[in-house]
Design a protein around this motif. Structure first.
Motif, PDB file in Angstrom:
ATOM      1  N   LYS A  35       6.016  -5.887 -31.085  1.00 43.40           N
ATOM      2  CA  LYS A  35       4.764  -5.225 -31.393  1.00 43.40           C
ATOM      3  C   LYS A  35       3.556  -6.130 -31.248  1.00 43.40           C
ATOM      4  O   LYS A  35       2.437  -5.683 -31.351  1.00 43.40           O
ATOM      5  CB  LYS A  35       4.812  -4.669 -32.814  1.00 43.40           C
ATOM      6  CG  LYS A  35       5.889  -3.608 -32.994  1.00 43.40           C
ATOM      7  CD  LYS A  35       5.935  -3.130 -34.417  1.00 43.40           C
ATOM      8  CE  LYS A  35       7.060  -2.129 -34.612  1.00 43.40           C
ATOM      9  NZ  LYS A  35       7.205  -1.691 -35.986  1.00 43.40           N
ATOM     10  N   THR A  36       3.749  -7.400 -31.040  1.00 48.30           N
ATOM     11  CA  THR A  36       2.629  -8.306 -30.890  1.00 48.30           C
ATOM     12  C   THR A  36       2.901  -9.251 -29.747  1.00 48.30           C
ATOM     13  O   THR A  36       3.988  -9.325 -29.209  1.00 48.30           O
ATOM     14  CB  THR A  36       2.411  -9.145 -32.172  1.00 48.30           C
ATOM     15  OG1 THR A  36       3.588  -9.898 -32.431  1.00 48.30           O
ATOM     16  CG2 THR A  36       2.101  -8.246 -33.350  1.00 48.30           C
TER      17      THR A  36
ATOM     18  N   TYR B  85       0.809   0.692 -34.453  1.00 42.79           N
ATOM     19  CA  TYR B  85       0.511  -0.685 -34.811  1.00 42.79           C
ATOM     20  C   TYR B  85      -0.732  -1.171 -34.083  1.00 42.79           C
ATOM     21  O   TYR B  85      -1.663  -1.726 -34.688  1.00 42.79           O
ATOM     22  CB  TYR B  85       1.697  -1.580 -34.476  1.00 42.79           C
ATOM     23  CG  TYR B  85       1.412  -3.062 -34.635  1.00 42.79           C
ATOM     24  CD1 TYR B  85       1.566  -3.693 -35.858  1.00 42.79           C
ATOM     25  CD2 TYR B  85       0.963  -3.818 -33.554  1.00 42.79           C
ATOM     26  CE1 TYR B  85       1.285  -5.045 -36.005  1.00 42.79           C
ATOM     27  CE2 TYR B  85       0.678  -5.164 -33.691  1.00 42.79           C
ATOM     28  CZ  TYR B  85       0.838  -5.772 -34.913  1.00 42.79           C
ATOM     29  OH  TYR B  85       0.552  -7.105 -35.051  1.00 42.79           O
ATOM     30  N   HIS B  86      -0.781  -0.973 -32.778  1.00 39.85           N
ATOM     31  CA  HIS B  86      -1.889  -1.507 -32.000  1.00 39.85           C
ATOM     32  C   HIS B  86      -3.189  -0.749 -32.250  1.00 39.85           C
ATOM     33  O   HIS B  86      -4.266  -1.352 -32.261  1.00 39.85           O
ATOM     34  CB  HIS B  86      -1.546  -1.498 -30.509  1.00 39.85           C
ATOM     35  CG  HIS B  86      -0.598  -2.588 -30.120  1.00 39.85           C
ATOM     36  ND1 HIS B  86      -0.978  -3.912 -30.037  1.00 39.85           N
ATOM     37  CD2 HIS B  86       0.720  -2.561 -29.805  1.00 39.85           C
ATOM     38  CE1 HIS B  86       0.064  -4.650 -29.684  1.00 39.85           C
ATOM     39  NE2 HIS B  86       1.105  -3.858 -29.545  1.00 39.85           N
TER      40      HIS B  86
ATOM     41  N   TYR C  14     -10.104  -6.747 -28.433  1.00 41.96           N
ATOM     42  CA  TYR C  14      -8.647  -6.851 -28.591  1.00 41.96           C
ATOM     43  C   TYR C  14      -8.001  -7.198 -27.254  1.00 41.96           C
ATOM     44  O   TYR C  14      -7.148  -8.081 -27.157  1.00 41.96           O
ATOM     45  CB  TYR C  14      -8.135  -5.517 -29.115  1.00 41.96           C
ATOM     46  CG  TYR C  14      -6.737  -5.525 -29.697  1.00 41.96           C
ATOM     47  CD1 TYR C  14      -6.430  -6.250 -30.838  1.00 41.96           C
ATOM     48  CD2 TYR C  14      -5.734  -4.750 -29.115  1.00 41.96           C
ATOM     49  CE1 TYR C  14      -5.157  -6.217 -31.388  1.00 41.96           C
ATOM     50  CE2 TYR C  14      -4.463  -4.708 -29.664  1.00 41.96           C
ATOM     51  CZ  TYR C  14      -4.184  -5.443 -30.800  1.00 41.96           C
ATOM     52  OH  TYR C  14      -2.923  -5.403 -31.339  1.00 41.96           O
TER      53      TYR C  14
ATOM     54  N   SER D 215      -4.556  -1.966 -35.457  1.00 46.54           N
ATOM     55  CA  SER D 215      -4.971  -3.362 -35.272  1.00 46.54           C
ATOM     56  C   SER D 215      -6.351  -3.414 -34.644  1.00 46.54           C
ATOM     57  O   SER D 215      -7.195  -4.245 -35.011  1.00 46.54           O
ATOM     58  CB  SER D 215      -3.962  -4.100 -34.382  1.00 46.54           C
ATOM     59  OG  SER D 215      -2.716  -4.225 -35.036  1.00 46.54           O
ATOM     60  N   VAL D 216      -6.600  -2.529 -33.673  1.00 47.11           N
ATOM     61  CA  VAL D 216      -7.929  -2.435 -33.066  1.00 47.11           C
ATOM     62  C   VAL D 216      -8.968  -2.092 -34.133  1.00 47.11           C
ATOM     63  O   VAL D 216     -10.078  -2.646 -34.140  1.00 47.11           O
ATOM     64  CB  VAL D 216      -7.937  -1.379 -31.945  1.00 47.11           C
ATOM     65  CG1 VAL D 216      -9.358  -0.991 -31.562  1.00 47.11           C
ATOM     66  CG2 VAL D 216      -7.187  -1.892 -30.723  1.00 47.11           C
TER      67      VAL D 216
ATOM     68  N   VAL E 104      -4.276  -9.482 -25.881  1.00 51.12           N
ATOM     69  CA  VAL E 104      -3.236  -8.565 -26.356  1.00 51.12           C
ATOM     70  C   VAL E 104      -3.246  -7.338 -25.439  1.00 51.12           C
ATOM     71  O   VAL E 104      -3.844  -6.312 -25.749  1.00 51.12           O
ATOM     72  CB  VAL E 104      -3.459  -8.153 -27.821  1.00 51.12           C
ATOM     73  CG1 VAL E 104      -2.262  -7.355 -28.329  1.00 51.12           C
ATOM     74  CG2 VAL E 104      -3.679  -9.370 -28.690  1.00 51.12           C
ATOM     75  N   THR E 105      -2.599  -7.467 -24.296  1.00 54.18           N
ATOM     76  CA  THR E 105      -2.595  -6.393 -23.302  1.00 54.18           C
ATOM     77  C   THR E 105      -1.189  -5.952 -22.911  1.00 54.18           C
ATOM     78  O   THR E 105      -1.025  -4.925 -22.270  1.00 54.18           O
ATOM     79  CB  THR E 105      -3.334  -6.844 -22.025  1.00 54.18           C
ATOM     80  OG1 THR E 105      -2.626  -7.933 -21.419  1.00 54.18           O
ATOM     81  CG2 THR E 105      -4.763  -7.287 -22.348  1.00 54.18           C
TER      82      THR E 105
ATOM     83  N   CYS F 194     -11.849  -2.499 -29.459  1.00 51.84           N
ATOM     84  CA  CYS F 194     -10.782  -2.307 -28.479  1.00 51.84           C
ATOM     85  C   CYS F 194     -10.936  -3.298 -27.322  1.00 51.84           C
ATOM     86  O   CYS F 194      -9.961  -3.945 -26.919  1.00 51.84           O
ATOM     87  CB  CYS F 194     -10.814  -0.869 -27.965  1.00 51.84           C
ATOM     88  SG  CYS F 194      -9.467  -0.458 -26.847  1.00 51.84           S
TER      89      CYS F 194
ATOM     90  N   ASP G  60       1.643  -4.849 -24.618  1.00 49.55           N
ATOM     91  CA  ASP G  60       2.106  -3.569 -25.145  1.00 49.55           C
ATOM     92  C   ASP G  60       1.182  -2.413 -24.768  1.00 49.55           C
ATOM     93  O   ASP G  60       1.665  -1.342 -24.383  1.00 49.55           O
ATOM     94  CB  ASP G  60       2.268  -3.652 -26.658  1.00 49.55           C
ATOM     95  CG  ASP G  60       3.489  -4.463 -27.066  1.00 49.55           C
ATOM     96  OD1 ASP G  60       4.223  -4.930 -26.165  1.00 49.55           O
ATOM     97  OD2 ASP G  60       3.716  -4.636 -28.275  1.00 49.55           O
ATOM     98  N   PRO G  61      -0.161  -2.573 -24.896  1.00 52.39           N
ATOM     99  CA  PRO G  61      -1.039  -1.476 -24.465  1.00 52.39           C
ATOM    100  C   PRO G  61      -0.797  -1.042 -23.024  1.00 52.39           C
ATOM    101  O   PRO G  61      -0.712   0.147 -22.727  1.00 52.39           O
ATOM    102  CB  PRO G  61      -2.444  -2.052 -24.663  1.00 52.39           C
ATOM    103  CG  PRO G  61      -2.283  -3.014 -25.790  1.00 52.39           C
ATOM    104  CD  PRO G  61      -0.943  -3.642 -25.576  1.00 52.39           C
TER     105      PRO G  61
END
Length: 498
Positions: A121-122, A448-449, A423, A452-453, A428-429, A420, A431-432
């Motif tokens: 997730k991260t 989660y993401h 982020y 987090s944003v 952090v790209t 966003c 998982d997105p």
């Protein structure tokens, strides 16, 4: 071998002479062609009906994410994106008021792809092998290849005819087939025709005329339209990447669809002041607002395309239609007629093709020997409704949530928009982009993401406002979290749990 040929000839005769088959598919678009080909590959006799067999001209359905490419190949249709001047897409480049972040599709260690598995997730991007790739192309050329594959399949008969209604049994609600109007080649007059199948699959697109007959939720939510231009020899900042421009009143997409052609899609929300008649309408908005927000290298070709044609550019509504369980025996509505999302993330074909893979397996002859067994088909469709959610809920929710952020119609959404981009800028790209690409079937990763944003947006707001204004900071934080929840949770609930 001779016995097999005799059976095939007999089935072909029944399709051509009596218009009877195991399956009747209404609509030869992406979903219709794919499901017809998939079921025919299992030995089913299939009739495919299409109102207009000439190459279509549409401005969406031109970017296929890696997940869609994977499903296309699973169906044995991977050749349909070859030899059509398709362009490889390696990810997205997001521009935010002059800054940009290039976001490639990830190769995630331990990811099992479309069939299951979870991603961490991260974490930032990590090279674990060759990265997945999407494809972009002219929609009509792709459809032509799909139809050609169906025309060449011995278990499929294709008819050019207009479906006008369904045919029901006299004493029960079961759908037995469809009534059509076929143009007589000699007289030019339309004549009544009928086609019968044990199962009728309706895939007649976003403007479906049959949706209300089968599912209760029939009116898509439309918040904006995409207006399209085709740029020639456009100098994209990152060739081989899709481009998302945030800086106008609403997002703009650019991606190459041929060796010389680039598609630009300009999102125009309903009642946008900058696109009012007093401001020159849509063309005025493109000239006065969109053009200055584009990367400098894109502006010459955009301006040339805008000046080439003085008409209002071709448009398509951007719709959200959440999926609904169906219970009409003998028929199902699928594809865009059944489920839609904002095309911002290009997830439509990935959803459609993944649905075909699932449905092919659930309706396989070893599971349901006879498609006239309506109870067995209904059980399979119930399984289909829940199994598809793991992937499609992510694609649908992400499309709607990102559109809300990227169009940012109020102050809190603007803060989330900034959070966003920051982020992504932090790296952090993985998982997105895995979720956008249809490669991570895990709704918890999306939740989660997304939140987090929201916390990154709160941190940026605190840093900008100043820590000494504690009451204001907590008030702003509450509204940012509230806005994030309003954007995310209702759509997530509707897509995942109903």
């Amino acid at each position: 071998m001779s016995e097999t040929l005799i059976v095939l000839d007999s089935l072909a005769e029944r399709r051509s002479k009596y218009h009877e088959a195991d399956v009747v598919v209404v609509g030869a678009g992406v979903f219709g062609c794919a499901i017809a080909y998939a079921l025919a590959g299992q030995g089913r006799s299939v009739i495919l009906l299409e109102r207009w067999m000439k190459e279509p001209n549409r401005i969406v359905g031109e970017l296929m994410q890696p997940g869609g490419v994977n499903s296309l190949r699973k169906l044995g249709l991977g050749h349909c994106i070859e030899d059509i001047d398709a362009v490889t897409c390696n990810g997205f480049n997001v521009f935010f008021y002059g800054e940009n972040v290039r976001m490639p599709y990830p190769q995630i260690q331990g990811l099992l792809g479309m069939d299951g598995g979870k991603a961490k997730k991260t974490g930032k991007d990590k090279e674990d092998g060759p990265r997945p790739q999407g494809k972009s192309f002219h929609h009509g050329r792709f459809i032509t290849q799909l139809r050609k594959s169906c025309l060449e399949h011995p278990n499929i008969s294709v008819f050019e005819t207009e479906v006008v209604s369904t045919i029901k049994g006299d004493h029960n609600p079961e759908i037995l087939g469809v009534e059509t109007r076929t143009t007589n080649a000699t007289t030019g007059e339309k004549e009544k025709d009928c086609f019968f199948g044990q199962l009728t699959v309706v895939a007649d697109g976003y403007a479906s005329r049959f949706r209300k007959q089968f599912i209760p939720e029939t009116v898509p939510v439309v918040r904006s339209k995409f207006y399209a231009l085709e740029l020639i020899d456009c100098q994209l900042p990152s060739p081989g990447f899709g481009h998302v421009i945030i800086g106008a009143s609403s997002p703009v997409l650019l991606y190459q669809i041929g060796s010389r052609e680039t598609r630009v899609l300009v999102d125009v929300p309903e009642k946008l002041p900058e696109a009012s008649p007093a401001n020159g309408g849509v063309r005025g908005y493109m000239k006065n607002v969109v053009l200055p927000a584009l990367p400098e290298s894109v502006r010459p070709s955009f301006k040339a395309a805008l000046e080439k044609d003085t008409k209002i550019p071709q448009s398509m509504p951007n719709s959200w239609l959440p999926p609904t369980r169906q219970s009409v025996p003998g028929a199902v509505v699928l594809g865009d007629a059944f489920n839609m999302r904002h095309p911002l993330t290009g997830g439509g074909m990935t959803v459609a093709l993944n649905d075909v893979v699932l449905l092919r397996d659930l309706l396989a002859p070893q599971n349901i020997p006879d498609l006239a067994d309506t109870l067995a088909v209904r059980r399979a469709m119930n399984d289909f409704h829940w199994q598809r959610k793991r992937l499609t809920a992510i694609i649908n929710v992400l499309a709607m949530a990102l559109y809300s952020l990227f169009s940012a119609r109020n102050e809190e959404l603007a803060k989330l928009q900034r959070g966003c981009f920051h982020y992504f800028k932090k790296g952090v790209t993985r998982d997105p982009m895995g979720m956008i690409g249809g490669l991570i079937p895990d709704p918890l990763v999306l939740a989660y993401h997304f939140f987090s944003v929201a916390f990154v947006a709160i941190w940026l707001d605190w840093r900008t406002t100043g820590l000494w204004k504690v009451p204001v900071l907590f008030w702003n934080a509450f509204w940012i979290l509230w806005t994030a929840s309003v954007v995310f949770l209702p759509v997530m609930y509707r897509e995942l749990l109903i």
